[in-house]
Scaffold this active site. Structure first.
Site, PDB file in Angstrom:
ATOM      1  CB  SER A  25      -0.971   0.003   1.186  1.00  0.00           C
ATOM      2  OG  SER A  25      -1.911  -1.030   1.005  1.00  0.00           O
ATOM      3  CB  THR A  70      -4.772  -4.346   6.564  1.00  0.00           C
ATOM      4  OG1 THR A  70      -4.910  -5.631   5.969  1.00  0.00           O
ATOM      5  CG2 THR A  70      -3.406  -4.239   7.208  1.00  0.00           C
ATOM      6  CE  LYS A  74      -9.522  -5.338   5.734  1.00  0.00           C
ATOM      7  NZ  LYS A  74     -10.007  -5.973   4.517  1.00  0.00           N
ATOM      8  CG  ASP A 112     -11.818  -4.792   0.922  1.00  0.00           C
ATOM      9  OD1 ASP A 112     -10.833  -4.217   0.438  1.00  0.00           O
ATOM     10  OD2 ASP A 112     -11.784  -5.391   2.011  1.00  0.00           O
ATOM     11  N   GLY A 138     -14.837 -15.763   4.292  1.00  0.00           N
ATOM     12  CA  GLY A 138     -14.227 -14.826   5.236  1.00  0.00           C
ATOM     13  C   GLY A 138     -14.536 -13.388   4.827  1.00  0.00           C
ATOM     14  CE1 TYR A 233      -0.239  -8.317  -1.661  1.00  0.00           C
ATOM     15  CE2 TYR A 233      -2.631  -8.312  -1.606  1.00  0.00           C
ATOM     16  CZ  TYR A 233      -1.428  -8.034  -1.012  1.00  0.00           C
ATOM     17  OH  TYR A 233      -1.402  -7.493   0.244  1.00  0.00           O
TER      18      TYR A 233
END
Ligand code: NAP
Length: 284
Positions: A25, A70, A74, A112, A138, A233
């Site tokens: 990020s 994150t 959250k 998201d 999830g 990723y």
């Protein structure tokens, strides 16, 4: 545009997470800041769970513009913000916070959903009457289902090793909306030829012990004409992506999602939609 030198006027945006130091990020957001010429920096902050409340108040008092939140914070950040947007309220988690210094308040968002929808729009995905399979139940599965439910899709199949968690997602919708969701006891219950979208929201295929070479769907499935949406990723090319590519599927990878949700956070903080065109190559 040239980024300004850091000075006493430079503002702060940050990521709270644990772990956070591996995060991509900062690369994404500092590139957005540079390209828009905004005098701010984006840094990561990693600390134990017990320190979240104090860190949150600290960021507010120190005049941060906002935060990304994150794992594992959250859900707890959800309880710390003064207000929430509709999407984060429905999902029950916050990944973006904006501070308002004039009112001394904070507002939570969940980007998201937006990142998921934008990634599909970039591929010109045709929502209408589409059949979608979500693997996992999830946090990312929940926001993916929520995103799809905003569109005119035909059916969402959810498959998760713990069926109750998939049921819980389904049961969070009204009776009428629930009709669009089918929980699969076994993956073989769905005919892959019927599917337009397969989204992997599990860690199967991730660069971690025991899962890196796993495939979240059957190896017997032919993925031709399907759009594969891979959340992972690391690595950028999972076994699912390799299989999809070999069989003629279209692919959205985890970086597409990461960049799109980051762009939505940036828009919330600075009211500017950053250009994402050249970001991916900075991350590979
Ligand atoms: P999460 O809330 O922990 O959910 C993980 C899901 O995967 C759960 O449903 C879990 O099943 C299932 N699962 C875990 N291990 C499994 C295994 N060995 N076999 C089968 N199922 C398994 O995680 P998340 O936040 O949704 O994230 C999921 C993945 O997406 C992660 O790889 C994460 O890094 C990635 N992600 C990427 C982005 C992005 O921007 N690209 C954003 C968010 C997440 P149970 O319910 O049975 O435990």
């Amino acid at each position: 545009m040239q980024q300004k030198l850091i000075s006493s006027r430079t503002r702060l945006v940050g990521l709270f997470g644990n772990p956070a130091r591996h995060s991509l990020s900062p690369v994404i957001h500092n590139a957005f800041l540079k390209s828009t010429g905004i005098d701010a920096v984006y840094l990561t902050f990693e600390f134990p769970d017990k320190d979240l409340d104090e860190a949150f108040i600290g960021a507010k008092r120190l005049g941060f513009i906002g935060l990304n939140i994150t794992m594992p914070f959250k859900e707890n950040a959800y309880r710390l913000v003064d207000g929430k947007d509709a999407r984060s309220t429905a999902i029950g988690s916050v990944n973006t916070v904006k501070f308002n210094s004039s009112t001394d308040t904070s507002k939570g968002f969940n980007t998201d959903v937006d990142g998921f929808l934008r990634s599909l729009e970039d591929k010109n995905f045709n929502w209408d009457n589409s059949n979608c399979l979500i693997l996992g139940a999830g946090g990312s599965a929940k926001s993916s289902v929520f995103a799809l439910m905003e569109k005119n899709i035909k059916k969402i199949y959810i498959y998760n090793r713990t069926m109750e968690k998939a049921e819980k997602i389904k049961n969070s919708y009204s009776k009428e909306k629930r009709m669009k969701i089918e929980i699969l006891e076994r993956l073989e219950r769905v005919d892959p030829k019927k599917l337009d979208l397969i989204c992997n929201c599990t860690p199967l295929g991730m660069d971690a012990p025991g899962v890196s070479e796993l495939l979240p769907v059957s190896d017997q499935w032919n993925l031709k004409n399907v759009l594969i949406f891979e959340m992972i990723y690391k690595p950028l090319e999972t076994r699912l992506i390799r299989k999809g590519r070999n069989e003629g599927a279209s692919i959205i990878d985890g970086l597409d999602m990461l960049i799109n949700q980051a762009a939505s956070s940036f828009k919330i903080w600075f009211d500017i939609m950053p250009d994402i065109k050249n970001i991916k190559k900075l991350l590979i």
